[in-house]
Design a protein around this motif. Structure first.
Motif, short mmCIF file in Angstrom:
data_model
loop_
_atom_site.label_atom_id
_atom_site.label_comp_id
_atom_site.label_asym_id
_atom_site.label_seq_id
_atom_site.Cartn_x
_atom_site.Cartn_y
_atom_site.Cartn_z
N MET A 1 26.24 103.66 63.03
CA MET A 1 27.57 103.81 62.92
C MET A 1 28.08 103.38 64.21
N GLN A 2 29.05 102.65 64.29
CA GLN A 2 29.58 101.96 65.44
C GLN A 2 30.86 103.05 65.93
N PHE A 3 30.94 103.47 67.15
CA PHE A 3 32.02 104.26 67.61
C PHE A 3 33.11 103.50 68.43
N SER A 4 34.10 103.75 68.23
CA SER A 4 35.35 102.84 68.91
C SER A 4 35.49 103.51 70.38
N ASP A 5 36.27 103.00 71.19
CA ASP A 5 36.70 103.57 72.70
C ASP A 5 37.25 104.78 72.37
N ARG A 6 38.07 104.69 71.24
CA ARG A 6 39.06 105.94 71.18
C ARG A 6 38.18 107.32 70.51
N ASP A 7 37.00 106.82 69.83
CA ASP A 7 36.40 107.80 69.21
C ASP A 7 35.53 108.55 70.38
N ILE A 8 34.90 107.64 71.40
CA ILE A 8 34.24 108.03 72.56
C ILE A 8 35.06 109.04 73.41
N LEU A 9 36.11 108.63 73.74
CA LEU A 9 37.17 109.24 74.43
C LEU A 9 37.66 110.68 73.95
N ALA A 10 37.98 110.70 72.60
CA ALA A 10 38.17 111.79 71.90
C ALA A 10 37.07 112.71 71.81
N ASP A 11 35.91 112.24 71.75
CA ASP A 11 34.69 113.17 71.80
C ASP A 11 34.60 113.79 73.17
N MET A 12 34.76 112.79 74.09
CA MET A 12 34.65 113.29 75.69
C MET A 12 35.74 114.39 76.04
N LEU A 13 36.94 114.17 75.38
CA LEU A 13 38.09 115.27 75.74
C LEU A 13 37.73 116.45 75.27
N THR A 14 37.17 116.51 73.86
CA THR A 14 37.02 117.86 73.47
C THR A 14 35.82 118.44 73.87
N GLY A 15 34.88 117.51 74.18
CA GLY A 15 33.74 118.29 75.14
C GLY A 15 34.04 118.89 76.43
N THR A 16 35.03 118.20 77.05
CA THR A 16 35.29 118.89 78.46
C THR A 16 36.15 120.25 78.31
N LYS A 17 37.11 120.14 77.05
CA LYS A 17 37.78 121.13 76.78
C LYS A 17 36.88 122.43 76.62
N MET A 18 35.91 122.38 75.61
CA MET A 18 34.88 123.14 75.38
C MET A 18 34.18 123.76 76.45
N ILE A 19 33.68 122.76 77.32
CA ILE A 19 32.83 123.16 78.67
C ILE A 19 33.68 123.90 79.47
N SER A 20 34.74 123.53 79.68
CA SER A 20 35.90 124.39 80.64
C SER A 20 36.07 125.66 80.08
N THR A 21 36.15 126.09 78.83
CA THR A 21 36.38 127.37 78.38
C THR A 21 35.12 128.11 78.61
N GLY A 22 33.89 127.42 78.45
CA GLY A 22 32.77 128.12 78.84
C GLY A 22 32.65 128.58 80.20
N TYR A 23 33.18 127.65 81.22
CA TYR A 23 33.06 127.97 82.63
C TYR A 23 34.25 129.11 82.83
N HIS A 24 35.39 129.26 82.25
CA HIS A 24 36.56 129.98 82.39
C HIS A 24 35.89 131.48 82.03
N MET A 25 35.29 131.55 81.00
CA MET A 25 34.58 132.74 80.59
C MET A 25 33.65 133.24 81.43
N ALA A 26 32.81 132.22 82.13
CA ALA A 26 31.66 132.57 83.11
C ALA A 26 32.39 133.15 84.31
N VAL A 27 33.62 132.47 84.58
CA VAL A 27 34.36 133.32 86.04
C VAL A 27 34.63 134.57 85.72
N LEU A 28 35.32 134.67 84.62
CA LEU A 28 35.72 136.09 84.14
C LEU A 28 34.71 137.25 84.32
N GLU A 29 33.47 136.84 84.02
CA GLU A 29 32.47 137.82 83.84
C GLU A 29 31.56 137.88 85.22
N ALA A 30 31.80 136.86 86.21
CA ALA A 30 30.91 136.74 87.33
C ALA A 30 31.48 138.29 88.13
#
Length: 100
Positions: A1-30
């Protein structure tokens, strides 16, 4: 399956949001200030990356903003961006905070 630039960027955007949520939770628990400050620094970098991805997508018309509420992203129905958790902002059942 070939992914478009839009698909790749959307995946990256979703990933950064999820990662940031994890870091935020870790900050609150540190308990150690040094660890907490390091996590805050890493989370800030992640949020800057997210903003760059968003700006790029928005400039290409791949992440439109609701014209009535300038600055408020439109929902996943308009952007077609969905992560593994479902529509943005909603967690799949059992993925939220632990129930006691």
């Amino acid at each position: 399956m070939q992914f478009s630039d839009r698909d790749i960027l959307a995946d990256m955007l979703t990933g950064t949001k999820m990662i940031s949520t994890g870091y935020h939770m870790a900050v609150l628990e540190a308990a150690n200030d040094r660890v907490r400050n390091t996590l805050i620094h890493i989370n800030n970098e992640e949020m800057n990356t997210q903003k760059q991805i968003f700006d790029l997508m928005h400039s290409r018309g791949w992440y439109p903003l609701d014209p009535v509420f300038t600055g408020t992203p439109m929902g996943p129905e308009a952007t077609n961006i969905r992560g593994p958790e479902g529509p943005m902002g909603r967690m799949a059942p059992g993925m939220g905070p632990a129930q006691v």
